[in-house]
Design an enzyme around this catalytic site. Structure first.
Site, PDB file in Angstrom:
ATOM      1  CB  SER A   1      -0.944   0.012   1.206  1.00 23.46           C
ATOM      2  OG  SER A   1      -0.216  -0.071   2.412  1.00 23.46           O
TER       3      SER A   1
ATOM      4  N   GLY B   1      -1.893  -4.132   0.876  1.00 19.64           N
ATOM      5  CA  GLY B   1      -2.006  -5.379   1.619  1.00 19.64           C
ATOM      6  C   GLY B   1      -1.003  -6.446   1.220  1.00 19.64           C
TER       7      GLY B   1
ATOM      8  CG  ASN C   1       1.301  -5.080   4.418  1.00 20.55           C
ATOM      9  OD1 ASN C   1       1.062  -4.291   5.325  1.00 20.55           O
ATOM     10  ND2 ASN C   1       1.088  -4.785   3.139  1.00 20.55           N
TER      11      ASN C   1
ATOM     12  CG  ASP D   1      -1.547   5.389   8.537  1.00 25.73           C
ATOM     13  OD1 ASP D   1      -0.387   5.812   8.324  1.00 25.73           O
ATOM     14  OD2 ASP D   1      -2.131   4.612   7.755  1.00 25.73           O
TER      15      ASP D   1
ATOM     16  CG  HIS E   1      -0.359   3.869   4.682  1.00 25.14           C
ATOM     17  ND1 HIS E   1      -1.075   3.312   5.719  1.00 25.14           N
ATOM     18  CD2 HIS E   1      -0.144   2.882   3.787  1.00 25.14           C
ATOM     19  CE1 HIS E   1      -1.299   2.037   5.453  1.00 25.14           C
ATOM     20  NE2 HIS E   1      -0.735   1.742   4.290  1.00 25.14           N
TER      21      HIS E   1
END
Length: 191
Positions: free
Chosen positions: A11, A40, A70, A166, A169
């Site tokens: 992502s 993802g 991830n 966040d 990102h």
């Protein structure tokens, strides 16, 4: 065909399409870049995509790769580990090896996995350890490792929410920081 720069990853790479679109349109779209980042994705997903034709018919000059965040942490149940650090390292190594085999004339700009979370987040420590090992994939010729993490981190080690709201990102400003830090190495590799 017609791809000179190929971006691959999860992502963080995928979001060049939205959060980083102004930067992408300024720096990369005019240079025949393609974004194969998928939100993802883990190392095993990138390997699957390559095994199933994703790279067929293209010969980029440089592949910009960042993958592995991830693979760290826990599944959605917050109990089951995703992958161990050694498994994630092995996955990144396999992606680089597969890229070298499938695109032998393409150079790879392997980016350090970006820092994430708070200072005490276990994933932050996992990512740091993975980066110390994958840095050794740099052969000074066809694979270059670039760690731009210090550009995102404050002096006290925290990630500013003004760059990564966040704590994972980048926002538009974060993508500008990424481009500014990466472009000199990318330009050199494209020569």
């Amino acid at each position: 065909g017609g791809i000179d720069i190929l971006f691959m990853g999860d992502s963080i790479t995928d979001f060049w399409r939205n959060r980083g679109s102004n930067v992408w349109n300024q720096y990369y779209a005019p240079r025949h870049a393609a974004n194969f980042g998928i939100s993802g994705d883990r190392t095993q997903h990138v390997l699957w995509r390559m095994d199933n034709g994703e790279l067929d018919g293209i010969k980029p000059k440089v592949v910009v790769l960042m993958i592995g965040t991830n693979n760290t942490g826990k599944e959605r149940d917050n109990k089951t580990p995703r992958n161990t650090v050694p498994e994630t390292i092995e996955g990144v190594q396999a992606v680089v090896g597969d890229l070298r085999a499938r695109l032998p004339d393409s150079k790879i700009l392997l980016l350090a996995i970006f820092p994430r979370g708070t200072l005490d987040d276990p994933q932050r420590a996992q990512v740091a350890l993975i980066n110390t090992v994958i840095a050794k994939l740099d052969d000074g010729k066809m694979v270059r490792y670039l760690d731009i993490d210090p550009k995102f981190i404050e002096a006290d080690g925290t990630l500013p929410r003004s760059i990564m709201p966040d704590l994972l990102h980048p926002n538009a400003h974060g993508y500008q920081i990424w481009a500014d830090a990466m472009n000199p190495t990318l330009d050199e590799m494209l020569k």
